[in-house]
Scaffold this motif. Structure first.
Motif, PDB file in Angstrom:
ATOM      1  N   LYS A 207       0.792  -1.021  -0.081  1.00 25.13           N
ATOM      2  CA  LYS A 207      -0.119  -0.036  -0.086  1.00 25.13           C
ATOM      3  C   LYS A 207       0.755   1.112   0.019  1.00 25.13           C
ATOM      4  CE  LYS A 207      -1.966   1.064   3.610  1.00 25.13           C
ATOM      5  NZ  LYS A 207      -2.986   1.005   4.982  1.00 25.13           N
ATOM      6  N   LEU A 208       0.575   2.127  -0.937  1.00 23.15           N
ATOM      7  CA  LEU A 208       1.182   3.488  -1.058  1.00 23.15           C
ATOM      8  C   LEU A 208       0.326   4.470  -0.052  1.00 23.15           C
ATOM      9  CD1 LEU A 208       2.399   3.706  -4.579  1.00 23.15           C
ATOM     10  CD2 LEU A 208       3.836   3.212  -2.608  1.00 23.15           C
ATOM     11  N   PRO A 209       0.687   4.945   0.785  1.00 27.84           N
ATOM     12  CA  PRO A 209       0.097   5.867   1.668  1.00 27.84           C
ATOM     13  C   PRO A 209      -0.303   7.072   0.518  1.00 27.84           C
ATOM     14  CG  PRO A 209       1.771   5.474   3.057  1.00 27.84           C
ATOM     15  CD  PRO A 209       2.140   4.916   1.454  1.00 27.84           C
ATOM     16  N   ALA A 210      -1.662   7.632   0.476  1.00 31.16           N
ATOM     17  CA  ALA A 210      -1.916   8.948  -0.098  1.00 31.16           C
ATOM     18  C   ALA A 210      -2.169  10.244   0.492  1.00 31.16           C
ATOM     19  CB  ALA A 210      -3.180   8.603  -0.921  1.00 31.16           C
ATOM     20  N   VAL A 211      -2.149  11.278  -0.351  1.00 31.56           N
ATOM     21  CA  VAL A 211      -2.337  12.470  -0.026  1.00 31.56           C
ATOM     22  C   VAL A 211      -3.634  12.898  -0.407  1.00 31.56           C
ATOM     23  CG1 VAL A 211      -1.760  15.251   0.016  1.00 31.56           C
ATOM     24  CG2 VAL A 211       0.097  13.292   0.341  1.00 31.56           C
ATOM     25  N   THR A 212      -4.515  13.480   0.457  1.00 28.66           N
ATOM     26  CA  THR A 212      -5.987  13.818   0.028  1.00 28.66           C
ATOM     27  C   THR A 212      -6.210  15.160   0.187  1.00 28.66           C
ATOM     28  OG1 THR A 212      -6.535  11.417   0.558  1.00 28.66           O
ATOM     29  CG2 THR A 212      -8.350  13.207   0.219  1.00 28.66           C
ATOM     30  N   TYR A 213      -6.981  15.582  -0.879  1.00 26.97           N
ATOM     31  CA  TYR A 213      -7.419  17.217  -0.736  1.00 26.97           C
ATOM     32  C   TYR A 213      -8.868  17.187  -1.057  1.00 26.97           C
ATOM     33  CZ  TYR A 213      -2.180  18.014  -1.365  1.00 26.97           C
ATOM     34  OH  TYR A 213      -0.950  18.308  -1.252  1.00 26.97           O
ATOM     35  N   VAL A 237       5.061  17.087  -3.248  1.00 25.11           N
ATOM     36  CA  VAL A 237       4.933  15.706  -3.032  1.00 25.11           C
ATOM     37  C   VAL A 237       5.599  14.737  -3.911  1.00 25.11           C
ATOM     38  CG1 VAL A 237       2.800  13.949  -3.190  1.00 25.11           C
ATOM     39  CG2 VAL A 237       2.437  16.507  -2.353  1.00 25.11           C
ATOM     40  N   SER A 238       6.126  13.801  -3.376  1.00 25.67           N
ATOM     41  CA  SER A 238       6.867  12.765  -4.192  1.00 25.67           C
ATOM     42  C   SER A 238       5.967  12.287  -5.290  1.00 25.67           C
ATOM     43  CB  SER A 238       7.470  11.699  -3.273  1.00 25.67           C
ATOM     44  OG  SER A 238       7.884  10.570  -3.919  1.00 25.67           O
ATOM     45  N   PRO A 242       0.462   8.515  -4.034  1.00 32.27           N
ATOM     46  CA  PRO A 242      -0.856   9.058  -4.609  1.00 32.27           C
ATOM     47  C   PRO A 242      -1.496  10.069  -4.326  1.00 32.27           C
ATOM     48  CG  PRO A 242      -0.470   6.729  -4.062  1.00 32.27           C
ATOM     49  CD  PRO A 242       0.659   7.491  -3.425  1.00 32.27           C
ATOM     50  N   VAL A 243      -2.087  10.817  -5.057  1.00 33.07           N
ATOM     51  CA  VAL A 243      -2.908  11.971  -4.742  1.00 33.07           C
ATOM     52  C   VAL A 243      -4.397  11.834  -5.127  1.00 33.07           C
ATOM     53  CG1 VAL A 243      -3.162  14.685  -5.020  1.00 33.07           C
ATOM     54  CG2 VAL A 243      -0.802  13.383  -5.225  1.00 33.07           C
ATOM     55  N   TYR A 244      -5.227  12.145  -3.895  1.00 32.80           N
ATOM     56  CA  TYR A 244      -6.710  12.121  -4.165  1.00 32.80           C
ATOM     57  C   TYR A 244      -7.146  13.394  -4.248  1.00 32.80           C
ATOM     58  CZ  TYR A 244      -6.222   7.124  -3.008  1.00 32.80           C
ATOM     59  OH  TYR A 244      -6.017   5.574  -3.026  1.00 32.80           O
ATOM     60  N   LEU A 245      -7.940  13.932  -5.300  1.00 40.14           N
ATOM     61  CA  LEU A 245      -8.539  15.129  -5.317  1.00 40.14           C
ATOM     62  C   LEU A 245     -10.103  15.029  -5.280  1.00 40.14           C
ATOM     63  CD1 LEU A 245      -6.510  16.792  -8.007  1.00 40.14           C
ATOM     64  CD2 LEU A 245      -6.478  17.512  -5.589  1.00 40.14           C
ATOM     65  N   THR A 262       0.208   9.305  -9.532  1.00 37.65           N
ATOM     66  CA  THR A 262      -1.061   8.533  -9.370  1.00 37.65           C
ATOM     67  C   THR A 262      -2.042   9.436  -8.942  1.00 37.65           C
ATOM     68  OG1 THR A 262       0.251   6.416  -9.379  1.00 37.65           O
ATOM     69  CG2 THR A 262      -1.999   6.633  -8.600  1.00 37.65           C
ATOM     70  N   TRP A 263      -2.925   9.691  -9.724  1.00 38.59           N
ATOM     71  CA  TRP A 263      -4.385  10.611  -9.418  1.00 38.59           C
ATOM     72  C   TRP A 263      -5.579   9.849  -9.294  1.00 38.59           C
ATOM     73  CZ3 TRP A 263      -2.851  15.369  -8.448  1.00 38.59           C
ATOM     74  CH2 TRP A 263      -1.785  15.962  -9.076  1.00 38.59           C
ATOM     75  N   GLU A 264      -6.212  10.458  -8.291  1.00 43.43           N
ATOM     76  CA  GLU A 264      -7.601  10.059  -8.210  1.00 43.43           C
ATOM     77  C   GLU A 264      -8.424  11.095  -8.136  1.00 43.43           C
ATOM     78  OE1 GLU A 264     -10.918   8.105  -5.263  1.00 43.43           O
ATOM     79  OE2 GLU A 264      -9.301   6.771  -5.567  1.00 43.43           O
TER      80      GLU A 264
END
Length: 415
Positions: A207-213, A237-238, A242-245, A262-264
């Motif tokens: 699992k890759l920890p994600a950053v969420t906005y 951000v590296s 992964p980045v969640y928007l 990696t975007w969501e």
């Protein structure tokens, strides 16, 4: 010394064998028994029966069902031929006879994905693919997943021949989430002669920890604010994170570029307003980074709506008024499901140098009033593009397949 006759009593020499007076034989009579030849015959018969039994056991041992157990590869002997049977997640490795005993992939937190686990069969002597003749001798082929301690069981589909992997005897899609951990993928092949082949490979998902906005916490109401946020993400951000928007229900005018992550990207709806892009949305992921987009409206008057240079998927989106609504090119690929394409010159276009081993399904889309609904200029690989559940209505051209790529429209509707 002398002896006496056994009958008349006259004295006789010691060595006399009869009496000269009464002619009585002096030697004691003994019964002479006839030899028992039946015992010898019986022993012979018993020996023959034992020999027959030994031969029978040997023949039975040779022909009884055999169990072949290994890791990701075994050698299976059938009659006068030896097959190399192996598991892999890579078509290239399968064709060249390289088994894959384990594989580790990373997946962004909260996401799910799938990998095709494939069984290949080669002639051990020639190294050539031999799945067709091998499959004729197969009675059944099953798969199961066995999670390690602390892991979650991965889902799967039962193995079958898949035209997207034409060199594999069988393929089973293994479904997992970022929380799945480690599973052994166990295959059991039962042959018509009752032999059993057992193979296994191991799949680990990290699992890759994600950053969420979220729109409630971050300013992204305008195109300028959103692009400023994306630029700061590129710097701070590296690219491996992964980045969640979660975008607000607003309209973004002008072009937007999503960089190497990696975007969501999730749209939203408030009343009659849905997250909308009127300019080109470009996806620039590299080295395996990709984008998942859902719930967004792409409304244009020209140009390109969604411009993908990487792997991308779009679901529950709408595309209207573009020269090219969705464009997968260079090394890109776009998978679209449950979406609508309306009044575009070209709805979905492929002109890419990259093939992907998953997500070839374009399910439940609606293509209405487009010049060309689907245009395939260049698309390598063996994936069968499946339009099951999709509807084509009022387009000048439904599908223009310049590349001659394999497609399946058997379950699509054309009006």
């Amino acid at each position: 010394m002398s002896k006496k006759c056994v009958k008349c009593g006259h004295t006789l020499p010691d060595d006399a064998s009869f009496c000269p007076h009464c002619t009585t034989v002096q030697t004691e009579k003994r019964e002479i028994k006839t030899p028992r030849r039946w015992k010898r015959a019986a022993l012979t018969v018993i020996g023959i029966l034992i020999l027959i039994a030994v031969i029978g056991v040997a023949v039975s041992m040779y022909h009884r069902p055999k169990a072949y157990e290994g890791g990701a590869q075994i050698d299976y002997v059938d009659k006068d031929k030896t097959y190399k049977v192996l598991l892999t997640f890579s078509e290239g490795d399968g064709v060249t006879g390289h088994a894959q005993g384990e594989r580790t992939d990373t997946l962004a937190e909260g996401l799910d994905s799938a990998l095709p686990c494939q069984l290949y069969v080669l002639d051990q002597d020639t190294g050539k693919l031999a799945w067709e003749e091998f499959s004729k001798e197969v009675e059944s082929c099953r798969v199961d997943t066995k999670p390690a301690d602390g892991s979650r069981k991965m889902e799967y589909i039962e193995p079958m021949y898949n035209e997207s992997f034409p060199n594999a005897a069988y393929t089973s899609d293994i479904y997992f989430t970022s929380e799945s951990g480690t599973n052994d993928i166990v295959w059991t092949v039962k042959m018509k002669n009752s032999d059993t082949i057992s193979l296994s490979t191991r799949l680990t998902i990290e699992k890759l920890p994600a950053v969420t906005y979220h729109a409630e916490d971050t300013s992204m109401e305008t195109t300028e604010e959103l692009q400023e946020l994306l630029d700061s993400i590129d710097k701070e951000v590296s690219s491996g994170t992964p980045v969640y928007l979660y975008l607000p229900a607003v309209t973004y005018d002008g072009d937007i570029t999503f960089g190497d992550h990696t975007w969501e990207i999730n749209g939203s709806t408030s009343g009659d307003t849905t997250t909308t892009f009127t300019g080109t949305v470009s996806l620039k992921g590299l080295n395996g980074n990709y984008a998942d987009i859902s719930g967004i409206r792409f409304e244009g008057s020209s140009g390109t709506g969604l411009d993908a240079y990487c792997f991308a998927s779009a679901s529950e989106c709408s595309f209207e008024g573009w020269d090219t609504a969705v464009y997968a090119h260079t090394g890109g690929w776009v998978n679209v499901t449950d979406s609508t394409f309306t009044d575009n010159k070209i709805g979905l276009k492929f002109d890419t140098s990259m093939s992907y081993g998953s997500s070839p399904n374009y399910l439940n889309n609606t293509f209405t009033g487009n010049g060309t609904a689907v245009c395939i200029d260049n698309l390598p690989g063996n994936e069968v593009i499946d339009f099951a559940g999709s509807t084509f209505s009022g387009n000048d051209t439904d599908i223009e397949n310049k590349a001659g790529h394999t497609i399946n429209t058997a379950k699509a509707t054309f009006e």
